[in-house]
Design a protein around this motif. Structure first.
Motif, PDB file in Angstrom:
ATOM      1  N   LEU A  22       0.862  -1.170   0.000  1.00 52.49           N
ATOM      2  CA  LEU A  22       0.000   0.000   0.000  1.00 52.49           C
ATOM      3  C   LEU A  22       0.904   1.226   0.000  1.00 52.49           C
ATOM      4  CD1 LEU A  22      -2.909   1.111   0.146  1.00 52.49           C
ATOM      5  CD2 LEU A  22      -2.600   1.255   2.632  1.00 52.49           C
ATOM      6  N   ALA A  23       0.893   1.970  -1.095  1.00 49.31           N
ATOM      7  CA  ALA A  23       1.705   3.179  -1.199  1.00 49.31           C
ATOM      8  C   ALA A  23       0.999   4.308  -0.452  1.00 49.31           C
ATOM      9  CB  ALA A  23       1.908   3.554  -2.662  1.00 49.31           C
ATOM     10  N   VAL A  24       1.580   4.740   0.665  1.00 52.97           N
ATOM     11  CA  VAL A  24       0.957   5.779   1.485  1.00 52.97           C
ATOM     12  C   VAL A  24       1.281   7.130   0.858  1.00 52.97           C
ATOM     13  CG1 VAL A  24       0.830   6.826   3.768  1.00 52.97           C
ATOM     14  CG2 VAL A  24       1.065   4.356   3.543  1.00 52.97           C
ATOM     15  N   SER A  25       0.307   7.642   0.125  1.00 53.24           N
ATOM     16  CA  SER A  25       0.520   8.835  -0.691  1.00 53.24           C
ATOM     17  C   SER A  25       0.138  10.123   0.010  1.00 53.24           C
ATOM     18  CB  SER A  25      -0.254   8.705  -2.010  1.00 53.24           C
ATOM     19  OG  SER A  25      -1.604   8.342  -1.784  1.00 53.24           O
ATOM     20  N   LYS A  26      -0.241  10.056   1.280  1.00 48.80           N
ATOM     21  CA  LYS A  26      -0.565  11.284   2.008  1.00 48.80           C
ATOM     22  C   LYS A  26       0.657  12.196   1.997  1.00 48.80           C
ATOM     23  CE  LYS A  26       0.823   9.908   6.670  1.00 48.80           C
ATOM     24  NZ  LYS A  26       0.435   9.811   8.083  1.00 48.80           N
ATOM     25  N   GLY A  27       0.412  13.477   1.736  1.00 46.12           N
ATOM     26  CA  GLY A  27       1.504  14.434   1.684  1.00 46.12           C
ATOM     27  C   GLY A  27       2.298  14.411   0.389  1.00 46.12           C
ATOM     28  N   GLN A  28       1.930  13.546  -0.545  1.00 47.49           N
ATOM     29  CA  GLN A  28       2.643  13.434  -1.811  1.00 47.49           C
ATOM     30  C   GLN A  28       1.809  14.043  -2.929  1.00 47.49           C
ATOM     31  OE1 GLN A  28       5.704  12.390  -1.736  1.00 47.49           O
ATOM     32  NE2 GLN A  28       5.538  11.788   0.437  1.00 47.49           N
ATOM     33  N   PRO A  29       2.446  14.583  -3.961  1.00 44.65           N
ATOM     34  CA  PRO A  29       1.693  15.201  -5.059  1.00 44.65           C
ATOM     35  C   PRO A  29       1.001  14.169  -5.925  1.00 44.65           C
ATOM     36  CG  PRO A  29       4.030  15.168  -5.566  1.00 44.65           C
ATOM     37  CD  PRO A  29       3.905  14.693  -4.146  1.00 44.65           C
ATOM     38  N   ALA A  30      -0.032  14.607  -6.595  1.00 44.04           N
ATOM     39  CA  ALA A  30      -0.775  13.713  -7.483  1.00 44.04           C
ATOM     40  C   ALA A  30       0.112  13.146  -8.585  1.00 44.04           C
ATOM     41  CB  ALA A  30      -1.961  14.464  -8.089  1.00 44.04           C
TER      42      ALA A  30
END
Length: 226
Positions: A22-30
């Motif tokens: 699961l790639a935790v994309s919180k705080g990362q750009p779209a």
């Protein structure tokens, strides 16, 4: 972005095929999410509803992307979260589970749920206490409109390797006891221990999106999905 491609490739090689990333994309750009999507990745984790809504709007063309909600879920946010996420990792009370069930039926959703459990007391984290979860499990199982798929752990901060390994083993045993197929255990600094103990899903954020070792420094542990 080349380094993200390299880190993703390294993780795919190191993770067993049976373990979901699961790639935790919180705080990362779209754009970073889109790049991983183009590499074939589909499962992404977010913990803040407003941030997730903005990101999902920018990625609306990625129709088969699989969004997981991993943050603390407030009861007044259940409806909008169910509209945007297929899987919730932080179900930490019978009351919350009942609300999710009711709204899922009203809105026609069928969310997958992980029961967040505390195997060590931690006032900074939510989660069922072990005895409480066992006692309430018959009621939780009977809730309509939802599918329980596993247990989720966020161990306390600053645990050593041996104690972390023991907690992960207990988590895998608990999932088996409850006859659940999955366990959401392991983050950027400790996922090898979780995988060795039987985790079926690891939540990796900084170890994927930022330049750092993803297999070392296991003595250091941050208490969130990092």
């Amino acid at each position: 972005m080349d380094s993200l491609v390299q880190r993703y490739g390294q993780l795919r090689r190191e993770l067993p095929a049976s373990v979901q990333l699961l790639a935790v994309s919180k705080g990362q750009p779209a754009d970073a999410v889109r790049l991983l999507y183009e590499l074939g990745h589909r499962s992404f984790g977010e913990s803040r509803l407003q941030e997730a809504q903005e990101k999902q709007a920018l990625l609306a063309d990625l129709v088969d992307i699989d969004w997981h909600f991993i943050g603390r879920l407030q009861t007044n946010k259940v409806r909008p979260v169910l509209a945007r996420f297929s899987c919730l990792h932080s179900v930490d009370s019978l009351e919350l589970a009942k609300r999710i069930s009711r709204i899922a039926l009203e809105e026609g959703h069928s969310p997958k749920l992980y029961a967040q459990v505390q195997l060590r007391l931690d006032p900074n984290k939510g989660g069922f206490q072990l005895d409480q979860l066992r006692q309430q499990w018959p009621q939780l199982q009977e809730l309509p409109g939802v599918a329980w798929v596993g247990v989720m752990l966020i161990p306390p901060q600053d645990l050593g390797t041996d104690e972390l390994a023991q907690i992960f083993k207990q988590g895998a045993s608990l999932a088996a006891e409850l006859q659940l197929p999955g366990s959401s255990m392991g983050m950027s600094n400790d996922w090898p221990l979780a995988v060795a103990a039987g985790s079926t899903l690891v939540r990796l954020g900084s170890g994927l999106f930022q330049q750092q070792s993803v297999t070392k420094n296991l003595q250091v542990h941050s208490g969130g999905a990092i």
